[in-house]
Design an enzyme around this catalytic site. Structure first.
Site, PDB file in Angstrom:
ATOM      1  N   HIS A 162       0.696   8.355   4.076  1.00  0.00           N
ATOM      2  CA  HIS A 162       1.100   8.594   2.692  1.00  0.00           C
ATOM      3  C   HIS A 162      -0.059   8.156   1.832  1.00  0.00           C
ATOM      4  O   HIS A 162      -0.282   8.758   0.733  1.00  0.00           O
ATOM      5  CB  HIS A 162       2.043   7.404   2.206  1.00  0.00           C
ATOM      6  CG  HIS A 162       3.549   7.869   3.025  1.00  0.00           C
ATOM      7  ND1 HIS A 162       4.381   6.989   3.355  1.00  0.00           N
ATOM      8  CD2 HIS A 162       4.211   8.925   3.452  1.00  0.00           C
ATOM      9  CE1 HIS A 162       5.396   7.283   3.915  1.00  0.00           C
ATOM     10  NE2 HIS A 162       5.308   8.807   4.186  1.00  0.00           N
TER      11      HIS A 162
ATOM     12  N   ILE B 245       0.696  -1.306   0.029  1.00  0.00           N
ATOM     13  CA  ILE B 245      -0.047  -0.060  -0.031  1.00  0.00           C
ATOM     14  C   ILE B 245       1.055   1.303  -0.130  1.00  0.00           C
ATOM     15  O   ILE B 245       0.610   2.119  -0.654  1.00  0.00           O
ATOM     16  CB  ILE B 245      -1.068  -0.166   1.312  1.00  0.00           C
ATOM     17  CG1 ILE B 245      -1.966  -1.083   0.909  1.00  0.00           C
ATOM     18  CG2 ILE B 245      -1.697   1.293   1.432  1.00  0.00           C
ATOM     19  CD1 ILE B 245      -2.714  -1.779   2.335  1.00  0.00           C
ATOM     20  N   ASP B 246       1.845   1.197   0.874  1.00  0.00           N
ATOM     21  CA  ASP B 246       3.034   2.374   0.816  1.00  0.00           C
ATOM     22  C   ASP B 246       3.486   2.712  -0.536  1.00  0.00           C
ATOM     23  O   ASP B 246       3.356   3.907  -1.083  1.00  0.00           O
ATOM     24  CB  ASP B 246       3.959   2.126   1.785  1.00  0.00           C
ATOM     25  CG  ASP B 246       4.364   3.238   2.591  1.00  0.00           C
ATOM     26  OD1 ASP B 246       3.743   4.422   2.486  1.00  0.00           O
ATOM     27  OD2 ASP B 246       5.229   3.064   3.529  1.00  0.00           O
ATOM     28  N   ASP B 247       4.116   1.534  -1.182  1.00  0.00           N
ATOM     29  CA  ASP B 247       4.496   2.004  -2.472  1.00  0.00           C
ATOM     30  C   ASP B 247       3.517   2.328  -3.388  1.00  0.00           C
ATOM     31  O   ASP B 247       3.896   3.177  -4.180  1.00  0.00           O
ATOM     32  CB  ASP B 247       5.146   0.687  -2.864  1.00  0.00           C
ATOM     33  CG  ASP B 247       6.886   0.648  -2.682  1.00  0.00           C
ATOM     34  OD1 ASP B 247       7.706   1.066  -3.511  1.00  0.00           O
ATOM     35  OD2 ASP B 247       7.100  -0.303  -1.569  1.00  0.00           O
TER      36      ASP B 247
END
Length: 649
Positions: free
Chosen positions: A463, A387-389
């Protein structure tokens, strides 16, 4: 490589801090552009600790594929990391760590170092003084058991029948975070087989009493979770003796198929070292020859994790981070003033577009109807996009004028939809899975190696919220739930915990820009508390730093540590988003970055500012020292990026 369009200052009358920032930024941009691969990606070394190198040598010893050059090069690196007291730490400047020290010692013995050599004798004496092998983590004792240095029956049991537990039953494999799941499934095979390939020597010097290497310890009270799971482990040992053999054989075969189905195109598993090494061992125990395409590809993938040093040493990366590094580098260069259609940015966007994952992975067990569309961290990891990327790639793509805008829009649409679909029940986001919050996996006696679940975190949630705000979704109810969760998670002192970066500086540096992007005014009490905390923990030299020990001892180390370029940049990003551009702390921080920049345009940063498992597994991302300062200096010079510039209706 195309030269930068970011020019040093030519206005002597402008403020000194701004002039210094322009000059430092221009040098840093040139340095970053020169590091781009022709294919469009960036990748810095990912440095962890010597257990990666030690386990690589033990794997080769177990498989019988030793070669002198590899062992000598790895041993040279392991020795270079030894502390003066004979031990090894798990991060730069950290305290000695028992399990890492034991594994390093065993690897050096395999490489030929004699036990009476001064550096080895000091090590073994320290290990004995700390309780010997018996006090090490389970994974260390598993490695020792492979060579007869520890008894399998003295290890926690991990039955392969776990593979049959449905997702709604506690302790099913999907209750574990993806990194633990990929490790535990092959280890169920290893645990069932209990292989021993006797080593050419004993390790009696690592036991307090070689006649009784595993002295008995009293159980915790049965009324505690620890005591309950200790007794459950004894039941599992008893079950091993009476297990229905056809069921056990079927479970082992099913686990083997599960492993093979999750092998990536490059031969690795999950793009990380621990699942890969245990998968190779498990499949080898199932009869796969080392020349079999599955194992050959697996071993070749591990070879690609090696970094050769000028001194001839060989370091093994636990993972590789090209997608993460590339999206962060793209954001940095764009915010530093490169034109959106600059060739370097277009190449980066083209490469990122090609990395989007359009097939389901293990995340679909909890979200079976969600269309795919995320990005992973590594070159190849289609089973586990994160999810972050995905959030950061969308933020990066928005900054680039790609020649095929419709293709970009479609990729962003899929990524946003996937991220929204991965929101947990509490309104926040974890890294890889939805609602991966079971309290049971961390309590298993086997799981003493670090975090084994993937609950939502402030940095990942921030993010995603920031990305959604850039996409014009600041008022979306799902975004507001994320904002509400972040506000509720703020610490009493004004900071936020950082799960994937060290630590409260990272969490705060991630959350404040997200809250402001989502519409909170700089005057909001949560933002003001965060600003006050950052100003209080700024170092006297003008930078910020936070030691990994803040995870183990937050009261003593929160926001404390030697100044680093990456952490100074995180604090700057928060202060700039909060409207503090003209403040004295910001000017001091900019001055620190300009003053500490190296001649070639980057920064030295031996400290570990990244996190795999809080306290248990620390990371030095070698590109962090560069991309985050470029981003912060760019925003200081040019102001906050325009969220509406490239968004299409």
């Amino acid at each position: 490589m195309t030269a930068t369009t970011v020019e040093p200052s030519e206005t002597p009358s402008e403020p000194a801090a701004l002039r210094a920032a322009r000059d430092a930024m221009a040098r840093a941009v040139d340095h970053l552009l020169a590091r781009q691969d022709p294919a469009g990606w960036w990748k810095g070394d990912l440095e962890t600790n010597v257990t990666m190198d030690a386990e690589d040598l033990m794997l080769r010893q177990f498989l019988g594929i030793q070669d002198r050059e590899t062992f000598d090069a790895a041993a040279r690196h392991i020795r270079s990391q030894q502390r003066p007291d004979g031990t090894w730490a798990t991060f730069h400047g950290g305290p000695p760590e028992l399990s890492a020290t034991i594994e390093a010692y065993a690897a050096l013995r395999l490489a030929g170092d004699e036990p009476d050599a001064p550096h080895m004798a000091a090590c073994s004496a320290w290990v004995r003084d700390r309780g010997g092998v018996a006090r090490s983590r389970v994974f260390t004792r598993v490695w020792l058991a492979l060579f007869g240095w520890w008894k399998w029956e003295d290890l926690p049991e991990l039955p392969p029948e776990l593979i049959y537990l449905p997702p709604w039953v506690p302790l099913n494999i999907y209750d574990f975070g993806c990194w633990a799941r990929q490790t535990i499934v092959p280890l169920t095979i290893v645990s069932a087989k209990r292989p021993v390939r006797p080593a050419p020597f004993a390790l009696d010097e690592l036991h307090t009493d070689p006649r009784r290497p595993d002295p008995p310890r009293a159980d915790a009270p049965v009324t505690t979770w620890e005591g309950a799971f200790q007794r459950l482990d004894r039941l599992m040992h008893a079950y091993r003796k009476v297990a229905f053999r056809p069921l056990r054989r079927a479970a082992i075969r099913t686990a083997g198929r599960w492993i093979i189905e999750r092998q990536e195109n490059d031969g690795c598993w999950g793009g990380i070292q621990p699942p890969a090494v245990y998968s190779v061992i498990a499949l080898h125990l199932l009869g796969y020859d080392l020349r079999h395409p599955v194992l050959r590809a697996g071993l070749e993938s591990l070879d690609r994790f090696t970094v050769r040093r000028p001194d001839g040493s060989r370091m093994v990366e636990a993972c590789q981070s090209p997608v993460w590094d590339t999206c962060l580098a793209t954001i940095a260069l764009a915010d530093a003033g490169l034109e959106p259609d600059h060739p370097a940015l277009v190449r980066a966007a083209e490469w990122m577009l090609g990395e989007q994952i359009t097939r389901p992975g293990d995340w679909a067990v909890r979200r079976p109807n969600l269309p795919p569309g995320g990005w992973a961290f590594e070159f190849h990891n289609d089973n586990y996009p994160d999810i972050d990327d995905t959030a950061e790639v969308v933020l990066a793509l928005r900054r680039v004028d790609h020649p095929d805008p419709e293709r970009v829009e479609e990729a962003i649409r899929r990524g946003v939809r996937w991220n929204l679909g991965m929101q947990s029940r509490n309104g926040a986001w974890g890294a890889f899975d939805v609602d991966n919050t079971s309290p049971f996996p961390n309590r298993l006696p086997f799981c003493d190696f670090g975090e084994v679940i993937d609950p939502p975190s402030a940095d990942v949630t921030a993010h995603v919220v920031e990305m959604l705000a850039w996409e014009g979704r600041a008022r979306d109810p799902r975004t507001r739930r994320g904002v509400a969760w972040l506000l509720a998670e703020q610490e009493a002192d004004g900071s936020w915990f950082g799960r994937w970066g060290t630590n409260y500086v990272y969490g705060t540096g991630s959350v404040v820009p997200a809250l402001v992007a989502a519409g909170l005014p700089a005057s909001h009490p949560a933002v003001r508390r965060a600003v006050s905390w950052l100003e209080r923990v700024q170092n006297d030299d003008g930078g910020w730093g936070e030691d990994q020990r803040s995870y183990d001892d937050p009261a003593g180390w929160r926001g404390r540590g030697a100044s680093t370029a990456s952490q100074t940049a995180w604090a700057l990003l928060a202060l700039l988003s909060a409207g503090e551009r003209e403040s004295e702390p910001v000017e001091r921080a900019v001055s620190w970055l300009a003053r500490t920049q190296t001649e070639d345009g980057t920064w030295d940063e031996p400290q570990f500012t990244g996190t795999g498992f809080p306290w248990d597994f620390s990371i030095n991302y070698h590109l962090y020292r560069h991309v985050f300062p470029v981003t912060a200096l760019g925003r200081f010079v040019h102001g906050e990026p325009d969220m509406t510039r490239s968004r299409r209706p």
